[in-house]
Scaffold this motif. Structure first.
Motif, PDB file in Angstrom:
ATOM      1  N   ALA A   1      18.347  -5.986  19.939  1.00 27.34           N
ATOM      2  CA  ALA A   1      17.529  -4.849  19.512  1.00 27.34           C
ATOM      3  C   ALA A   1      16.228  -4.817  20.304  1.00 27.34           C
ATOM      4  O   ALA A   1      15.789  -5.831  20.858  1.00 27.34           O
ATOM      5  N   PHE A   2      15.613  -3.638  20.345  1.00 26.08           N
ATOM      6  CA  PHE A   2      14.294  -3.491  20.958  1.00 26.08           C
ATOM      7  C   PHE A   2      13.576  -2.314  20.317  1.00 26.08           C
ATOM      8  O   PHE A   2      14.200  -1.430  19.729  1.00 26.08           O
ATOM      9  N   HIS A   3      12.266  -2.311  20.435  1.00 23.36           N
ATOM     10  CA  HIS A   3      11.430  -1.249  19.877  1.00 23.36           C
ATOM     11  C   HIS A   3      11.372  -0.079  20.864  1.00 23.36           C
ATOM     12  O   HIS A   3      11.223  -0.273  22.069  1.00 23.36           O
ATOM     13  N   ILE A   4      11.467   1.139  20.318  1.00 23.90           N
ATOM     14  CA  ILE A   4      11.350   2.355  21.131  1.00 23.90           C
ATOM     15  C   ILE A   4      10.087   3.090  20.675  1.00 23.90           C
ATOM     16  O   ILE A   4      10.073   3.680  19.589  1.00 23.90           O
ATOM     17  N   PRO A   5       9.026   3.066  21.467  1.00 20.14           N
ATOM     18  CA  PRO A   5       7.852   3.854  21.098  1.00 20.14           C
ATOM     19  C   PRO A   5       8.207   5.343  21.081  1.00 20.14           C
ATOM     20  O   PRO A   5       8.986   5.808  21.919  1.00 20.14           O
ATOM     21  N   LEU A   6       7.676   6.072  20.121  1.00 16.57           N
ATOM     22  CA  LEU A   6       7.934   7.513  20.067  1.00 16.57           C
ATOM     23  C   LEU A   6       7.558   8.154  21.397  1.00 16.57           C
ATOM     24  O   LEU A   6       6.539   7.820  21.998  1.00 16.57           O
ATOM     25  N   GLY A   7       8.393   9.066  21.859  1.00 18.25           N
ATOM     26  CA  GLY A   7       8.140   9.765  23.117  1.00 18.25           C
ATOM     27  C   GLY A   7       8.748   9.099  24.332  1.00 18.25           C
ATOM     28  O   GLY A   7       8.636   9.616  25.435  1.00 18.25           O
ATOM     29  N   THR A   8       9.407   7.963  24.162  1.00 22.07           N
ATOM     30  CA  THR A   8      10.025   7.277  25.290  1.00 22.07           C
ATOM     31  C   THR A   8      11.192   8.111  25.816  1.00 22.07           C
ATOM     32  O   THR A   8      12.025   8.572  25.047  1.00 22.07           O
ATOM     33  N   HIS A   9      11.226   8.309  27.108  1.00 24.43           N
ATOM     34  CA  HIS A   9      12.292   9.103  27.731  1.00 24.43           C
ATOM     35  C   HIS A   9      13.632   8.397  27.565  1.00 24.43           C
ATOM     36  O   HIS A   9      13.726   7.169  27.635  1.00 24.43           O
ATOM     37  N   GLU A  10      14.694   9.180  27.384  1.00 24.16           N
ATOM     38  CA  GLU A  10      16.021   8.608  27.162  1.00 24.16           C
ATOM     39  C   GLU A  10      16.494   7.739  28.324  1.00 24.16           C
ATOM     40  O   GLU A  10      17.231   6.768  28.116  1.00 24.16           O
ATOM     41  N   CYS A  11      16.077   8.048  29.540  1.00 30.61           N
ATOM     42  CA  CYS A  11      16.464   7.224  30.689  1.00 30.61           C
ATOM     43  C   CYS A  11      15.892   5.815  30.576  1.00 30.61           C
ATOM     44  O   CYS A  11      16.537   4.838  30.962  1.00 30.61           O
ATOM     45  N   VAL A  12      14.688   5.722  30.042  1.00 32.09           N
ATOM     46  CA  VAL A  12      14.065   4.412  29.835  1.00 32.09           C
ATOM     47  C   VAL A  12      14.808   3.642  28.751  1.00 32.09           C
ATOM     48  O   VAL A  12      15.094   2.457  28.889  1.00 32.09           O
ATOM     49  N   VAL A  13      15.157   4.342  27.663  1.00 34.85           N
ATOM     50  CA  VAL A  13      15.910   3.698  26.579  1.00 34.85           C
ATOM     51  C   VAL A  13      17.246   3.188  27.099  1.00 34.85           C
ATOM     52  O   VAL A  13      17.645   2.054  26.825  1.00 34.85           O
ATOM     53  N   GLU A  14      17.941   4.001  27.889  1.00 37.35           N
ATOM     54  CA  GLU A  14      19.229   3.587  28.451  1.00 37.35           C
ATOM     55  C   GLU A  14      19.062   2.390  29.373  1.00 37.35           C
ATOM     56  O   GLU A  14      19.837   1.432  29.321  1.00 37.35           O
ATOM     57  N   ARG A  15      18.048   2.418  30.222  1.00 32.23           N
ATOM     58  CA  ARG A  15      17.813   1.311  31.160  1.00 32.23           C
ATOM     59  C   ARG A  15      17.546   0.012  30.407  1.00 32.23           C
ATOM     60  O   ARG A  15      18.107  -1.041  30.736  1.00 32.23           O
TER      61      ARG A  15
END
Length: 161
Positions: free
Chosen positions: A132-146
């Motif tokens: 698991a990891f934290h996703i700050p609000l507004g993070t682009h989906e490409c960053v989340v996928e990477r």
């Protein structure tokens, strides 16, 4: 399965990676496959006769998929140890297509990746490893996928957890 996954990373098993998606190839999976001399096939979001023939000719021990459509059992059972999938969410949350989009729409700040066996259901196979990891609000989906795939998923797969 952890033993098989760790053997894959040591090059002791015949491994295959297949990728289904119609607009881009994740370079990190392709580069990892190339570095380890693992056969890699890009089918552009369709299953056709090439897949069964390709897997049969390889005599693959294990197949790793990412962003794959539901595979018929006659395909995912060809490799000796079956097929595992890298899924960019913490299953069972966000099963199926576009999990990152659903995380974004739900403003879910917990991202993750799951390594699981492929079975006849949609992302229902036995879970082998998760991170698991934290996703700050507004993070682009490409960053989340990477982060999910490149930084967590591929290392988890290599580790054989």
């Amino acid at each position: 399965m952890p033993i098989a996954a760790s053997l894959v990373t040591r090059g002791l098993l015949k491994t295959a990676i297949i990728y289904f998606f119609n607009f881009k190839r994740p370079d990190y999976l392709f580069l990892e496959a190339k570095k380890r001399r693992i056969p890699y096939l890009d089918l552009k979001n369709r299953i056709d006769e090439r897949l069964g023939a390709w897997l049969g000719a390889l005599s693959a021990d294990i197949l790793v998929t990412y962003v794959a459509p539901l595979l018929p059992s006659e395909i995912f059972m060809i490799p000796t140890y079956g097929t595992i999938n890298i899924h960019p969410s913490l299953l069972p949350k966000y099963r199926g297509a576009h999990p990152i989009m659903w995380m974004h729409l739900n403003m879910d700040q917990e991202g993750g990746v799951t390594i699981h066996r492929v079975d006849t259901g949609m992302d229902t196979g036995a879970i082998l490893a998760q991170a698991a990891f934290h996703i700050p609000l507004g993070t682009h989906e490409c960053v989340v996928e990477r982060v999910a795939i490149d930084e967590l998923g591929v290392p988890l797969l290599k580790k054989g957890s």
